[in-house]
Scaffold this active site. Sequence first.
Site: not given
Ligand code: MV4
Length: 491
Positions: A116, A200, A235, A291
């Site tokens: 990441k 972040e 997720h 993918r």
């Molecule tokens: C975040 C966020 C809020 N702020 N980053 C969840 C999966 C991971 N790969 C990144 N995710 C998130 N990152 C910041 N700076 C909220 C999430 C997140 C989320 C993102 C995409 C789809 C579903 C989610 C569910 C909870 C939190």
Amino acid sequence: MFSKILVANRGEIAIRVMRACRELGIKSVAVYSEADKNALFTRYADEAYEIGKPSPSQSYLRIDRIIDVAEESGAEAIHPGYGFLAENPGLGEECEKHGIKLIGPKSSVIEAMGDKITSKKLMKKAGVPVIPGTDKGVSDPDEAAEIADSIGYPVIIKASAGGGGIGMRTVYEEDELIRAMESTQSVAASAFGDPTVYIEKYLEKPRHIEFQVMADEHGNVIHLADRECSIQRRHQKLVEEAPSPIMTPELRERMGSAAVKAAEYIGYENAGTVEFLYSNGDFYFLEMNTRIQVEHPITEVITGVDLVKEQIRVASGEELSCRQEDITIRGHAIECRINAEDPLSDFAPNPGKITGYRSPGGIGVRVDSGVYMNYEIPPFYDSMISKLIVWGMDRQEAINRMRRALSEYIILGVRTTIPFHKAIMKNEAFQRGELHTHFVDEYRRGIDAEMQKIVKEDQEMVERLHSTFLPSKKVAAISAAIGAYMHSRRG
Ligand code: MV4
């Protein structure tokens, strides 16, 4: 063009890829585990080879055995589907050694996007907006406090090797910061063997909006618009739609150009997805998935492009079959993931025998599934058994059509997420398009109450069905046998 493709996957996606092969006049080869002897995809394939025990590490993740089968069967290419080996750079490397084409991007690109911090750095350099915060590993507590202070609380600590929600923690005040860092580092070290974390700004209720991209090996890159995937739980996406209810032509132009720029900058090839978080009018790069994704059909439905065929064509060296100007969006599509899970018991997996099955149809309805009547869902793999996809002229028609299709869907013998989807489609905030990534948590009580009602009505319906149409076990057995035969017939 290839004459034979090995599909290194199972279930509905294996069938999806083999369907594209059949339309292109390409023979398909299945590899399957002991647990999947009777699975539909092993019957659909032109040839099928057993490769090991049910556990994925002893079958679907065995690169060596899969390569052996490709060589033995004479397959020139391997399609990895999603999950399993789809984002494992090792598969591409082995394929290259054996002169087999992997249908996907280069291994180095898969590897770069899997980390990441690396992907965030690359995107920043490419000029794609990223979430405020660091794009390097942070381990010093004083430095972490300084960074968090400068971006402002709440912040989120993320594992660089993470993804899919593992190795993440939100921090609302400085007191919690050090402990959160330490715990994320230790989770990351044990889950991924890499303790690197970064910080972040935490976006509180963002939307998850992603762009489908497609690139050939001649430098052409296009995007195929957006999908909104905010309806998720732990997720796991549950409902996806295309386009996003908030999308405008101007926003699509901005986000789509960013997605194309991202793919161009890293020399992307084949199908990919650029994920963004959208919050208060701004969007930020989150991750890139290298993918074909579960939810690709909703993009196919609104653009008319067969993404899997396009994957196969570009992997064989052809140019993209269309340019950006040729991509137009028509109407609205929604996908509901039908899982063998009990939505009333915290979505607990519910594998077992499907004793009754009747899938919906009619105008604007597509079912991508790997099951049939009397099929036994094995307990070893993910619980998604079917995807119900609908198209409508607009979002309202798509929702009405999804409700109609869900009401036609009969799956007996295992509990499924169908009642959950019926409740979501009925939810007023969903109907207004007011979506965000915490939607399911926010409306949980209402959704649960609605599901209780639906399950009770369904049970009464099944009892009536049995007493009117299936008075004897014999009738059920005959119709099951016909169903299984029809589904396993070759073209
Ligand atoms: C975040 C966020 C809020 N702020 N980053 C969840 C999966 C991971 N790969 C990144 N995710 C998130 N990152 C910041 N700076 C909220 C999430 C997140 C989320 C993102 C995409 C789809 C579903 C989610 C569910 C909870 C939190």
